[in-house]
Motif scaffolding. Structure first.
Motif, PDB file in Angstrom:
ATOM      1  N   UNK A 169      15.303 -22.364 -15.258  1.00  0.00           N
ATOM      2  CA  UNK A 169      13.896 -22.977 -14.777  1.00  0.00           C
ATOM      3  C   UNK A 169      12.134 -23.680 -15.899  1.00  0.00           C
ATOM      4  N   UNK A 170      11.916 -24.095 -16.189  1.00  0.00           N
ATOM      5  CA  UNK A 170      10.570 -24.810 -16.019  1.00  0.00           C
ATOM      6  C   UNK A 170       9.855 -22.750 -17.247  1.00  0.00           C
ATOM      7  N   UNK A 171       9.653 -21.640 -16.501  1.00  0.00           N
ATOM      8  CA  UNK A 171       9.707 -20.645 -17.469  1.00  0.00           C
ATOM      9  C   UNK A 171      10.540 -20.008 -18.414  1.00  0.00           C
ATOM     10  N   UNK A 172      10.120 -20.617 -19.575  1.00  0.00           N
ATOM     11  CA  UNK A 172      11.181 -20.267 -20.735  1.00  0.00           C
ATOM     12  C   UNK A 172      10.838 -19.856 -21.521  1.00  0.00           C
ATOM     13  N   UNK A 173      10.606 -18.581 -22.363  1.00  0.00           N
ATOM     14  CA  UNK A 173      10.684 -17.758 -23.552  1.00  0.00           C
ATOM     15  C   UNK A 173      11.021 -17.647 -24.451  1.00  0.00           C
ATOM     16  N   UNK A 174      11.061 -17.961 -25.890  1.00  0.00           N
ATOM     17  CA  UNK A 174      11.539 -16.905 -26.450  1.00  0.00           C
ATOM     18  C   UNK A 174      12.359 -15.883 -26.254  1.00  0.00           C
ATOM     19  N   UNK A 175      13.959 -16.261 -27.405  1.00  0.00           N
ATOM     20  CA  UNK A 175      14.422 -14.493 -27.545  1.00  0.00           C
ATOM     21  C   UNK A 175      13.566 -13.854 -28.794  1.00  0.00           C
ATOM     22  N   UNK A 197       8.219  -6.756 -19.545  1.00  0.00           N
ATOM     23  CA  UNK A 197       8.047  -7.072 -18.168  1.00  0.00           C
ATOM     24  C   UNK A 197       8.583  -8.590 -18.138  1.00  0.00           C
ATOM     25  N   UNK A 198       8.960  -7.951 -16.936  1.00  0.00           N
ATOM     26  CA  UNK A 198       9.593  -8.988 -15.739  1.00  0.00           C
ATOM     27  C   UNK A 198      10.400 -10.337 -15.687  1.00  0.00           C
ATOM     28  N   UNK A 199       9.154 -10.543 -15.795  1.00  0.00           N
ATOM     29  CA  UNK A 199       8.116 -11.849 -15.519  1.00  0.00           C
ATOM     30  C   UNK A 199       8.848 -12.368 -17.042  1.00  0.00           C
ATOM     31  N   UNK A 200       8.438 -12.181 -18.892  1.00  0.00           N
ATOM     32  CA  UNK A 200       9.348 -12.392 -19.745  1.00  0.00           C
ATOM     33  C   UNK A 200      10.372 -12.443 -19.295  1.00  0.00           C
ATOM     34  N   UNK A 201      11.530 -10.886 -19.727  1.00  0.00           N
ATOM     35  CA  UNK A 201      12.217 -10.818 -19.276  1.00  0.00           C
ATOM     36  C   UNK A 201      13.475 -12.040 -18.479  1.00  0.00           C
ATOM     37  N   UNK A 202      12.969 -12.319 -17.276  1.00  0.00           N
ATOM     38  CA  UNK A 202      13.488 -14.018 -16.339  1.00  0.00           C
ATOM     39  C   UNK A 202      12.998 -15.132 -17.721  1.00  0.00           C
ATOM     40  N   UNK A 203      12.029 -15.209 -17.548  1.00  0.00           N
ATOM     41  CA  UNK A 203      11.972 -16.362 -19.057  1.00  0.00           C
ATOM     42  C   UNK A 203      12.805 -16.983 -20.043  1.00  0.00           C
ATOM     43  N   UNK A 204      12.767 -15.498 -20.881  1.00  0.00           N
ATOM     44  CA  UNK A 204      13.818 -15.617 -21.914  1.00  0.00           C
ATOM     45  C   UNK A 204      15.354 -15.609 -21.689  1.00  0.00           C
ATOM     46  N   UNK A 205      15.560 -14.880 -20.448  1.00  0.00           N
ATOM     47  CA  UNK A 205      17.038 -15.313 -19.612  1.00  0.00           C
ATOM     48  C   UNK A 205      17.478 -16.896 -19.530  1.00  0.00           C
ATOM     49  N   UNK A 206      16.628 -17.276 -18.778  1.00  0.00           N
ATOM     50  CA  UNK A 206      17.143 -18.801 -18.863  1.00  0.00           C
ATOM     51  C   UNK A 206      17.114 -19.914 -19.458  1.00  0.00           C
TER      52      UNK A 206
END
Length: 284
Positions: A153-159, A171-180
């Protein structure tokens, strides 16, 4: 910029395992693969939906060879069993598409966990494809040249390594972005450790906010069709121009840079060590 076009070449004689094939982009991609003659191994977690998906594909492509495999990717034991079954039944595997995912959730404040007690998005979107891919590597190598395609995903957040499982301020969206991002980091690691002529491994963001239940449940308005996401994914599976391309991240058709943490050797090593520890019982 890569110009949009259908992936060239057919897939007759090729076997493709596609996770998350009963709905959304995976379901649309399955039709495109069948139309090109691929033997389809469809994964889903509900047997009735799997049967319905297989039936719909056979109706549209009567000559298609379609087999189904059920597993809940929120349980790494079932992921391991899925791999064992494929290894025991299938004579070859030309492509593995890790497409199944859990989004931000209807209520992103609610933290969910997997069967093994891991944060759900990290488990399904990163640990499950890691286990499945690693377990199926012998068959992929035996079928060389083969491909692994990870739907990121283009939605990426640092682990955050002090709270990988997001036990604080969930936060589920942050969790998704970190997992991706974790999935992307694992993609790059596997590519670095592999021999390109045996198999390639790449990841992509297929399209922005496709018209899926995952997107709608997360509260976003769809901005792209399923076909717009399926076709760039099909390209990574089928395009002969990518025969020697590995360890890359694509935003639709374009080779792009991922989040900076994906290129941080220290962060990649920490994630790899954690992932190895969490998945070791299911890789033996």
């Amino acid at each position: 910029m890569y110009q949009h076009r259908a992936a060239p070449g057919g897939l007759r004689g090729k076997t493709v395992l596609l996770t998350g094939a009963t709905q959304g982009m995976g379901f649309r991609l399955a039709f495109l693969l069948a139309a090109r003659g691929a033997t389809l191994l469809l994964h889903g977690r509900d047997q009735q939906r799997l049967a319905a998906a297989a039936g719909a594909i056979r109706t549209q492509a009567p000559e298609a060879s379609v087999r189904t495999y059920r597993a809940d990717l929120a349980d790494l034991e079932q992921v391991s069993t899925l791999a064992d079954t494929v290894l025991s039944v299938e004579p070859r595997l030309d492509a593995l598409v890790n497409n199944a995912a859990v989004g931000g959730g209807i209520d992103p404040t609610v933290r969910q966990t997997s069967r093994q007690g891991h944060e759900l998005r990290f488990a399904v979107n990163h640990l499950a494809p890691y286990v499945l891919t690693r377990r199926l590597l012998p068959l992929l190598v035996a079928s060389a040249p083969s491909r692994v395609v990870n739907v990121a995903s283009a939605g990426q957040a640092p682990i955050r390594f002090d709270d990988v499982m997001l036990e604080r301020d969930y936060d589920g969206v942050q969790a998704y972005c970190r997992s991706k991002l974790a999935l992307l980091m694992a993609t790059f690691d596997l590519a670095a450790d592999s021999v390109p002529h045996e198999f390639t491994v790449n990841a992509l963001h297929p399209a922005h906010l496709m018209d899926t239940s995952m997107v709608r449940q997360s509260g976003f308005a769809p901005a792209a069709t399923l076909d717009e996401g399926a076709r760039p994914t099909l390209r990574l599976i089928a395009d002969p121009e990518l025969d020697n391309t590995t360890g890359r991240y694509f935003d639709r058709y374009d080779d792009q840079l991922a989040h900076p943490q994906a290129y941080d050797a220290h962060a990649r090593a920490r994630l790899a060590a954690l992932t190895t520890n969490l998945t070791a019982p299911f890789l033996a």
